[in-house]
Write a protein that holds these residues in place. Structure first.
Motif, PDB file in Angstrom:
ATOM      1  N   GLY A  45       0.849  -1.177   0.000  1.00 56.11           N
ATOM      2  CA  GLY A  45       0.000   0.000   0.000  1.00 56.11           C
ATOM      3  C   GLY A  45       0.887   1.229   0.000  1.00 56.11           C
ATOM      4  N   PHE A  46       0.293   2.383  -0.273  1.00 59.65           N
ATOM      5  CA  PHE A  46       1.099   3.600  -0.322  1.00 59.65           C
ATOM      6  C   PHE A  46       1.777   3.810   1.028  1.00 59.65           C
ATOM      7  CE2 PHE A  46       2.097   8.078  -0.251  1.00 59.65           C
ATOM      8  CZ  PHE A  46       2.683   8.238  -1.503  1.00 59.65           C
ATOM      9  N   PRO A  47       3.083   4.030   1.048  1.00 62.30           N
ATOM     10  CA  PRO A  47       3.823   4.123   2.309  1.00 62.30           C
ATOM     11  C   PRO A  47       3.261   5.181   3.262  1.00 62.30           C
ATOM     12  CG  PRO A  47       5.342   3.981   0.457  1.00 62.30           C
ATOM     13  CD  PRO A  47       3.961   4.155  -0.113  1.00 62.30           C
ATOM     14  N   GLY A  48       2.871   4.711   4.449  1.00 56.88           N
ATOM     15  CA  GLY A  48       2.396   5.612   5.491  1.00 56.88           C
ATOM     16  C   GLY A  48       0.930   5.953   5.441  1.00 56.88           C
ATOM     17  N   LEU A  49       0.211   5.555   4.392  1.00 55.78           N
ATOM     18  CA  LEU A  49      -1.205   5.926   4.277  1.00 55.78           C
ATOM     19  C   LEU A  49      -2.017   5.247   5.364  1.00 55.78           C
ATOM     20  CD1 LEU A  49      -3.272   7.535   2.595  1.00 55.78           C
ATOM     21  CD2 LEU A  49      -3.626   5.449   1.252  1.00 55.78           C
ATOM     22  N   ASP A  50      -2.785   6.027   6.077  1.00 56.59           N
ATOM     23  CA  ASP A  50      -3.630   5.524   7.156  1.00 56.59           C
ATOM     24  C   ASP A  50      -4.865   6.400   7.225  1.00 56.59           C
ATOM     25  OD1 ASP A  50      -4.408   3.898   9.285  1.00 56.59           O
ATOM     26  OD2 ASP A  50      -2.519   4.143  10.365  1.00 56.59           O
ATOM     27  N   SER A  51      -5.807   6.026   8.074  1.00 56.65           N
ATOM     28  CA  SER A  51      -6.987   6.876   8.267  1.00 56.65           C
ATOM     29  C   SER A  51      -7.294   6.994   9.749  1.00 56.65           C
ATOM     30  CB  SER A  51      -8.201   6.327   7.504  1.00 56.65           C
ATOM     31  OG  SER A  51      -8.510   5.031   7.940  1.00 56.65           O
ATOM     32  N   GLY A  52      -7.778   8.172  10.114  1.00 60.42           N
ATOM     33  CA  GLY A  52      -8.108   8.435  11.507  1.00 60.42           C
ATOM     34  C   GLY A  52      -9.489   7.919  11.857  1.00 60.42           C
ATOM     35  N   ILE A  53      -9.893   8.104  13.108  1.00 57.65           N
ATOM     36  CA  ILE A  53     -11.210   7.637  13.540  1.00 57.65           C
ATOM     37  C   ILE A  53     -12.334   8.382  12.829  1.00 57.65           C
ATOM     38  CG2 ILE A  53     -10.446   6.762  15.768  1.00 57.65           C
ATOM     39  CD1 ILE A  53     -11.438   9.352  17.035  1.00 57.65           C
ATOM     40  N   ASP A  54     -12.012   9.545  12.270  1.00 57.75           N
ATOM     41  CA  ASP A  54     -13.005  10.293  11.504  1.00 57.75           C
ATOM     42  C   ASP A  54     -13.066   9.836  10.042  1.00 57.75           C
ATOM     43  OD1 ASP A  54     -10.612  11.276  10.539  1.00 57.75           O
ATOM     44  OD2 ASP A  54     -11.062  13.381  10.925  1.00 57.75           O
ATOM     45  N   GLY A  55     -12.225   8.845   9.684  1.00 56.13           N
ATOM     46  CA  GLY A  55     -12.225   8.322   8.325  1.00 56.13           C
ATOM     47  C   GLY A  55     -11.365   9.105   7.345  1.00 56.13           C
ATOM     48  N   ARG A  56     -10.757  10.190   7.786  1.00 55.59           N
ATOM     49  CA  ARG A  56      -9.927  10.997   6.892  1.00 55.59           C
ATOM     50  C   ARG A  56      -8.539  10.383   6.748  1.00 55.59           C
ATOM     51  NH1 ARG A  56     -10.808  17.276   8.019  1.00 55.59           N
ATOM     52  NH2 ARG A  56     -10.380  17.335   5.794  1.00 55.59           N
ATOM     53  N   ALA A  57      -8.074  10.331   5.510  1.00 52.42           N
ATOM     54  CA  ALA A  57      -6.764   9.755   5.221  1.00 52.42           C
ATOM     55  C   ALA A  57      -5.665  10.734   5.605  1.00 52.42           C
ATOM     56  CB  ALA A  57      -6.674   9.402   3.744  1.00 52.42           C
ATOM     57  N   TYR A  58      -4.547  10.188   6.057  1.00 46.73           N
ATOM     58  CA  TYR A  58      -3.375  10.991   6.385  1.00 46.73           C
ATOM     59  C   TYR A  58      -2.141  10.116   6.222  1.00 46.73           C
ATOM     60  CZ  TYR A  58      -3.129   8.578  10.897  1.00 46.73           C
ATOM     61  OH  TYR A  58      -3.003   7.619  11.869  1.00 46.73           O
ATOM     62  N   ILE A  59      -0.984  10.724   6.229  1.00 46.74           N
ATOM     63  CA  ILE A  59       0.272   9.985   6.162  1.00 46.74           C
ATOM     64  C   ILE A  59       0.863   9.899   7.564  1.00 46.74           C
ATOM     65  CG2 ILE A  59       2.634   9.957   5.241  1.00 46.74           C
ATOM     66  CD1 ILE A  59       0.488   9.317   3.152  1.00 46.74           C
ATOM     67  N   ASP A  60       1.062   8.686   8.033  1.00 49.15           N
ATOM     68  CA  ASP A  60       1.668   8.417   9.331  1.00 49.15           C
ATOM     69  C   ASP A  60       3.173   8.238   9.095  1.00 49.15           C
ATOM     70  OD1 ASP A  60       2.838   7.053  11.516  1.00 49.15           O
ATOM     71  OD2 ASP A  60       0.939   6.098  12.033  1.00 49.15           O
ATOM     72  N   PRO A  61       4.000   9.172   9.580  1.00 50.95           N
ATOM     73  CA  PRO A  61       5.443   9.091   9.316  1.00 50.95           C
ATOM     74  C   PRO A  61       6.088   7.789   9.805  1.00 50.95           C
ATOM     75  CG  PRO A  61       4.866  11.251  10.173  1.00 50.95           C
ATOM     76  CD  PRO A  61       3.650  10.392  10.316  1.00 50.95           C
ATOM     77  N   ALA A  62       5.654   7.274  10.954  1.00 45.28           N
ATOM     78  CA  ALA A  62       6.242   6.032  11.476  1.00 45.28           C
ATOM     79  C   ALA A  62       5.883   4.850  10.583  1.00 45.28           C
ATOM     80  CB  ALA A  62       5.775   5.789  12.906  1.00 45.28           C
ATOM     81  N   ARG A  63       4.654   4.817  10.124  1.00 43.95           N
ATOM     82  CA  ARG A  63       4.214   3.739   9.224  1.00 43.95           C
ATOM     83  C   ARG A  63       4.939   3.850   7.877  1.00 43.95           C
ATOM     84  NH1 ARG A  63      -0.293   0.228   9.062  1.00 43.95           N
ATOM     85  NH2 ARG A  63      -0.989  -0.254   6.955  1.00 43.95           N
ATOM     86  N   MET A  64       5.141   5.084   7.420  1.00 47.33           N
ATOM     87  CA  MET A  64       5.881   5.275   6.176  1.00 47.33           C
ATOM     88  C   MET A  64       7.308   4.751   6.328  1.00 47.33           C
ATOM     89  SD  MET A  64       6.805   8.724   3.999  1.00 47.33           S
ATOM     90  CE  MET A  64       5.326   8.770   3.004  1.00 47.33           C
ATOM     91  N   GLU A  65       7.954   5.115   7.407  1.00 43.07           N
ATOM     92  CA  GLU A  65       9.333   4.680   7.636  1.00 43.07           C
ATOM     93  C   GLU A  65       9.426   3.165   7.710  1.00 43.07           C
ATOM     94  OE1 GLU A  65      12.903   5.204  10.936  1.00 43.07           O
ATOM     95  OE2 GLU A  65      11.236   6.629  10.934  1.00 43.07           O
ATOM     96  N   LEU A  66       8.471   2.530   8.405  1.00 42.58           N
ATOM     97  CA  LEU A  66       8.466   1.074   8.528  1.00 42.58           C
ATOM     98  C   LEU A  66       8.263   0.417   7.166  1.00 42.58           C
ATOM     99  CD1 LEU A  66       8.486  -1.509  10.199  1.00 42.58           C
ATOM    100  CD2 LEU A  66       6.039  -1.169  10.609  1.00 42.58           C
ATOM    101  N   THR A  67       7.330   0.940   6.385  1.00 45.10           N
ATOM    102  CA  THR A  67       7.071   0.372   5.060  1.00 45.10           C
ATOM    103  C   THR A  67       8.299   0.506   4.171  1.00 45.10           C
ATOM    104  OG1 THR A  67       4.706   0.844   5.254  1.00 45.10           O
ATOM    105  CG2 THR A  67       5.569   0.495   3.036  1.00 45.10           C
ATOM    106  N   LEU A  68       8.908   1.684   4.158  1.00 46.24           N
ATOM    107  CA  LEU A  68      10.106   1.886   3.343  1.00 46.24           C
ATOM    108  C   LEU A  68      11.254   1.003   3.810  1.00 46.24           C
ATOM    109  CD1 LEU A  68       9.992   5.732   2.803  1.00 46.24           C
ATOM    110  CD2 LEU A  68       9.291   3.939   1.227  1.00 46.24           C
ATOM    111  N   HIS A  69      11.382   0.828   5.111  1.00 49.73           N
ATOM    112  CA  HIS A  69      12.419  -0.052   5.651  1.00 49.73           C
ATOM    113  C   HIS A  69      12.205  -1.484   5.162  1.00 49.73           C
ATOM    114  CE1 HIS A  69      15.283  -1.902   8.384  1.00 49.73           C
ATOM    115  NE2 HIS A  69      14.331  -2.732   8.722  1.00 49.73           N
ATOM    116  N   ARG A  70      10.962  -1.960   5.204  1.00 51.81           N
ATOM    117  CA  ARG A  70      10.662  -3.334   4.776  1.00 51.81           C
ATOM    118  C   ARG A  70      10.890  -3.500   3.284  1.00 51.81           C
ATOM    119  NH1 ARG A  70       6.273  -6.542   5.995  1.00 51.81           N
ATOM    120  NH2 ARG A  70       7.856  -8.139   5.871  1.00 51.81           N
ATOM    121  N   ILE A  71      10.454  -2.520   2.478  1.00 54.27           N
ATOM    122  CA  ILE A  71      10.662  -2.604   1.032  1.00 54.27           C
ATOM    123  C   ILE A  71      12.156  -2.649   0.728  1.00 54.27           C
ATOM    124  CG2 ILE A  71      10.447  -1.285  -1.127  1.00 54.27           C
ATOM    125  CD1 ILE A  71       7.682  -0.358  -0.132  1.00 54.27           C
TER     126      ILE A  71
END
Length: 197
Positions: free
Chosen positions: A31-57
């Motif tokens: 999935g797009f690195p760091g893409l997540d959604s909040g409890i309100d359903g709005r999409a945002y980029i989570d820097p920690a999730r992005m870093e983890l995804t890029l590290h794994r790739i």
């Protein structure tokens, strides 16, 4: 061997699967690195999730990452942020948008005609590249199946091979029909590297 990943584990980031390509190499679907959604359903980029995804790739050996989302489907500035983060991680980022749930258009095919030579050469030497779309299923699975078809695999087998790695891959009938229209490609194929004896 195709390796499904534990997608329920938040430590996995956005990586969905590593698909072994017969004859050599791997494609990482994400999935797009760091893409997540909040409890309100709005999409945002989570820097920690992005870093983890890029590290794994990166740890999976990806030298190139194809970015398939269109700019308007991501939070403002996210596509550039992901592109920059990939480049910073030493991964060649290539923008190659496909509309969600759709088949590739003429613009994609024009760029693909040039790019695919490089990607198949990478696979033939045992290399790895990554593909990201919004979630890492539909368009990422579509392009992974296209690579398999170009290496001589019939469309049904290519789709099944990708779905063994990630069952949600290739999401729409339009995508399936487009893949069937690409198979067989005859002289347009990229033969697999001979297996070592």
């Amino acid at each position: 061997m195709t390796q499904p990943l534990d997608t329920d584990n938040p430590d996995e980031g956005s990586v969905r699967a590593r698909v072994a390509i017969p004859g050599g190499g791997n494609v990482v679907m994400a999935g797009f690195p760091g893409l997540d959604s909040g409890i309100d359903g709005r999409a945002y980029i989570d820097p920690a999730r992005m870093e983890l995804t890029l590290h794994r790739i990166s740890a999976m050996g990806a030298e190139v990452c194809l970015l398939l989302p269109e700019p308007g489907e991501l939070p403002e500035g996210a596509l550039q942020q992901g592109y920059d983060a990939l480049v910073h991680a030493g991964i060649d980022a290539i923008l190659l948008p496909i509309r969600d749930y759709a088949a590739p258009d003429a613009a994609f095919l024009g760029r693909w005609q040039v790019l695919r030579q490089r990607l198949h050469a990478m696979l033939n030497r045992g290399g790895t590249f990554a593909i990201t779309c919004q979630y890492g299923a539909g368009r990422s699975g579509l392009v992974t199946a296209l690579v398999l078809i170009e290496r001589g695999m019939p469309a049904d087998q290519a789709i099944a091979h990708v779905r063994r790695a990630f069952p949600e891959a290739v999401e729409s009938d339009v995508q399936i029909a487009w893949l069937h229209a690409r198979s067989p490609l005859g002289a347009d194929r990229f033969p697999m590297r001979d297996a070592p004896s």
